[in-house]
Design an enzyme around this catalytic site. Structure first.
Site, PDB file in Angstrom:
ATOM      1  N   LEU A  87       0.790  -1.227   0.000  1.00  0.00           N
ATOM      2  CA  LEU A  87       0.000   0.000   0.000  1.00  0.00           C
ATOM      3  C   LEU A  87       0.827   1.284   0.000  1.00  0.00           C
ATOM      4  O   LEU A  87       0.290   2.363  -0.263  1.00  0.00           O
ATOM      5  CB  LEU A  87      -0.953   0.012   1.204  1.00  0.00           C
ATOM      6  CG  LEU A  87      -2.058  -1.047   1.134  1.00  0.00           C
ATOM      7  CD1 LEU A  87      -2.863  -1.064   2.426  1.00  0.00           C
ATOM      8  CD2 LEU A  87      -2.978  -0.808  -0.061  1.00  0.00           C
ATOM      9  N   ASN A 104       2.968  -4.749 -10.415  1.00  0.00           N
ATOM     10  CA  ASN A 104       1.933  -4.614  -9.381  1.00  0.00           C
ATOM     11  C   ASN A 104       0.675  -5.349  -9.833  1.00  0.00           C
ATOM     12  O   ASN A 104       0.388  -5.402 -11.029  1.00  0.00           O
ATOM     13  CB  ASN A 104       1.612  -3.126  -9.189  1.00  0.00           C
ATOM     14  CG  ASN A 104       0.525  -2.894  -8.158  1.00  0.00           C
ATOM     15  OD1 ASN A 104       0.567  -3.433  -7.059  1.00  0.00           O
ATOM     16  ND2 ASN A 104      -0.479  -2.083  -8.506  1.00  0.00           N
ATOM     17  N   HIS A 106      -3.420  -5.194  -9.534  1.00  0.00           N
ATOM     18  CA  HIS A 106      -4.508  -4.294  -9.163  1.00  0.00           C
ATOM     19  C   HIS A 106      -5.836  -5.032  -9.357  1.00  0.00           C
ATOM     20  O   HIS A 106      -6.037  -5.675 -10.391  1.00  0.00           O
ATOM     21  CB  HIS A 106      -4.459  -3.037 -10.046  1.00  0.00           C
ATOM     22  CG  HIS A 106      -5.477  -2.018  -9.646  1.00  0.00           C
ATOM     23  ND1 HIS A 106      -5.309  -1.198  -8.553  1.00  0.00           N
ATOM     24  CD2 HIS A 106      -6.692  -1.716 -10.167  1.00  0.00           C
ATOM     25  CE1 HIS A 106      -6.371  -0.417  -8.424  1.00  0.00           C
ATOM     26  NE2 HIS A 106      -7.221  -0.720  -9.391  1.00  0.00           N
TER      27      HIS A 106
HETATM   28  C1  GRF Z   1      -5.287  -7.773  -3.649  1.00  0.00           C
HETATM   29  O1  GRF Z   1      -6.628  -7.593  -4.001  1.00  0.00           O
HETATM   30  C2  GRF Z   1      -4.405  -6.939  -4.549  1.00  0.00           C
HETATM   31  O2  GRF Z   1      -4.874  -6.842  -5.850  1.00  0.00           O
HETATM   32  C3  GRF Z   1      -4.481  -5.595  -3.912  1.00  0.00           C
HETATM   33  O3  GRF Z   1      -4.463  -5.877  -2.522  1.00  0.00           O
HETATM   34  C4  GRF Z   1      -5.006  -7.175  -2.284  1.00  0.00           C
HETATM   35  C5  GRF Z   1      -3.978  -7.944  -1.518  1.00  0.00           C
HETATM   36  O4  GRF Z   1      -4.425  -9.161  -1.048  1.00  0.00           O
HETATM   37  N1  GRF Z   1      -3.473  -4.702  -4.413  1.00  0.00           N
HETATM   38  P1  GRF Z   1      -3.439 -10.198  -0.406  1.00  0.00           P
HETATM   39  O5  GRF Z   1      -2.670  -9.497   0.712  1.00  0.00           O
HETATM   40  O6  GRF Z   1      -2.508 -10.717  -1.456  1.00  0.00           O
HETATM   41  O7  GRF Z   1      -4.319 -11.280   0.148  1.00  0.00           O
END
Ligand code: GRF
Length: 194
Positions: A87, A104, A106
């Protein structure tokens, strides 16, 4: 074999899918050699369980210092960086240094539903509110914008109009777990052709 660092902020289900793919496919072209979190994240435990060095950094030290710490941990040690639910925004110098080597995932079909504030449930709520008939996920290179880098790969699904944002998130996440390892493998295959 490409050495990959995975950067996370959350539960790390995408991290797990990357680990599982690399360990269950004999022709996998990558291995996860480092996991870095910018806050206490559930995914760190997944890394430790898998025997992968895991590092917890402090995002509160600021963007530049976070990027320096990451660079120091992985410089000369990894070939690719995967942001899997990471994040923090990385500073532009860092992105330049790792040009075309950071990807990345998304949870929507970029270029729609990306940009500042478009993370987590915000994305899925915005998709439903727009009345879109489909959603999905995107893997893209990271550039200096937010979710603006070149798109490498996408997977889509049809939205059931009865779905809540939580249900949509769950369905999209299933696709993410397929798309991310597949795309990393694609990059490995491309790299080995050149
Ligand atoms: C996923 O939906 C990803 O696309 C987004 O954050 C979420 C992360 O999930 N950027 P995780 O930590 O891999 O379970």
């Amino acid at each position: 074999m490409l050495r990959v660092a995975v950067l996370i902020s959350g539960g790390g289900s995408n991290l797990q899918s990357l680990i599982d793919y690399s360990r269950s496919n004999s022709d996998a072209g990558y291995e996860i050699t480092s996991v870095i979190a910018d806050r206490p994240a559930g995914g760190l435990e997944k890394a430790e369980k898998a025997g992968i060095p895991a590092h917890l950094l402090d995002r509160k030290k600021g963007m530049e210092s976070l990027a320096d710490d990451i660079h120091r941990l992985i410089y000369g040690q990894v070939d690719y960086i995967v942001l899997a639910g990471f994040l923090s925004i990385l500073d532009s110098l860092f992105i330049e240094k790792w040009n075309k080597r950071i990807i990345n995932i998304h949870p929507a079909l970029l270029p729609d539903f990306g940009g500042r504030g478009m993370y987590g449930m915000n994305v899925h709520r915005a998709v439903l509110a727009s009345g879109a008939k489909e959603s999905g996920c995107t893997v893209h290179y990271v550039d200096n914008g937010i979710d603006t880098g070149e798109i490498i790969n996408q997977m889509s699904l049809e939205i059931d109009q009865n779905w809540s944002a939580e249900q949509l998130q769950k369905e999209v996440l299933k696709l993410e777990h397929i798309l991310l390892p597949q795309t990393l493998q694609l990059l490995c295959d491309r790299g080995s052709e050149t």
